[in-house]
Design an enzyme around this catalytic site. Sequence first.
Site, PDB file in Angstrom:
ATOM      1  CD1 TRP A 103      -2.166  -2.140   1.955  1.00  0.00           C
ATOM      2  CD2 TRP A 103      -2.994  -1.286   0.062  1.00  0.00           C
ATOM      3  NE1 TRP A 103      -3.199  -2.955   1.529  1.00  0.00           N
ATOM      4  CE2 TRP A 103      -3.719  -2.458   0.385  1.00  0.00           C
ATOM      5  CE3 TRP A 103      -3.339  -0.572  -1.096  1.00  0.00           C
ATOM      6  CZ2 TRP A 103      -4.770  -2.932  -0.406  1.00  0.00           C
ATOM      7  CZ3 TRP A 103      -4.395  -1.038  -1.889  1.00  0.00           C
ATOM      8  CH2 TRP A 103      -5.083  -2.212  -1.537  1.00  0.00           C
ATOM      9  CG  ASP A 178      -3.063   3.898   4.208  1.00  0.00           C
ATOM     10  OD1 ASP A 178      -4.119   3.725   4.865  1.00  0.00           O
ATOM     11  OD2 ASP A 178      -2.805   3.260   3.163  1.00  0.00           O
ATOM     12  CE  LYS A 202      -8.468  -3.211   4.037  1.00  0.00           C
ATOM     13  NZ  LYS A 202      -7.763  -2.326   3.131  1.00  0.00           N
TER      14      LYS A 202
END
Length: 367
Positions: A103, A178, A202
Amino acid sequence: MEKRIYNFSAGPAVLPEEVLLESQKDLFALPGVGMSILEISHRSKTFDAILQETKSNIKKLLDIPDDYSILFLQGGASLQFSMVPLNLMPPKNKADYILTGSWSKKAQKEAKRVGTVNVAATTEEGEGDKKYFKRIPKQSELKLDPDAAYVHFTSNNTIYGTQWQTEPLAGNVPLVCDASSDILHKKIDVTKYGLIYAGAQKNMGPSGVTLVIIRKDLLERSQDSLHTMLSYKIHAENDSLYNTPNTFGIYIINLVAKWLLNLGGLDKMYEINKKKAQLLYDCIDGSGGFFKGHSEKDSRSLMNITFNLATEELEKKLIDEATKAGFNGLKGHRSVGGLRASIYNAFPLKGVEDLVAFMKDFQKKNG
Ligand SMILES: *Cc1c(COP(=O)(O)O)cnc(C)c1O
């Protein structure tokens, strides 16, 4: 009612049962409104009350000071890979990225389209298509530019199962995080951050809504030349209502926030998260090498526990038998292989205990 199984999915992921049951009721008619949450205007008093309460509950959970704006945007965490550099990089047009997984590499890729990216550190290892990450860099490894527009890092690496134990120190340079896969898993000191973003799916709600917490002075970096929908400043000025937001997603985030507050807040949640992860890591470490943890011990994630067995055949056998026994979503990400147990906030302690018992039994029969 249909029986629920244990959901180890990395995302979209398990939600608290209380939240699912309450939202089910509200899906027919919100109390005193006579319409469901899916049917009301985003400009209605009812929705505005939900929006304000959601912000207030997130603020309470994370002790967010008044000089931060809380936004609910769309486009997933992936759009933040672009919005962060588009808004925050100018006029310096250079930023530091710490690479700890897939990511952060994707975030870096978008930032390069806007300006110069300095890789402050990368923990990538391996060759060709066998590249992987298994650890978080030490502070002493970071080559930070004191003149960078910001420093970007990924607090929890969902795919590899590594997590920063504390955030990197960035001096006076705004820290951008993030936090998609560990937001709200423990209390953090928000004043250390310039911007935090997290896709909800999530640890916080359904897909389709992204939480952004941004220090208000940074809003001044958004240039008027930016496309309207890409500007943090415009979204902040309009209280996330420039266009139609994901009303249902925001509503669910509020129910999850209330669930966390009722539980006793994030310190309590963190205690439970540590306990759940410890159970699994103890099982892995105590297996005499039958199960092998993927990440280095000081970089281990409390949210995504990644591990391997001696052969792919054995891994497949475990996944197949576990699936039949009601443990869903244990297959590791295709880039890592092996197994991954995602045990976010809402994943029950009992489910971890049951998985550990299942793994021990599997080892007895196959070890
Ligand atoms: C899942 C994930 C993303 C991507 O989220 P989308 O909402 O699908 O764009 C980004 N970063 C991290 C750390 C993630 O876990």
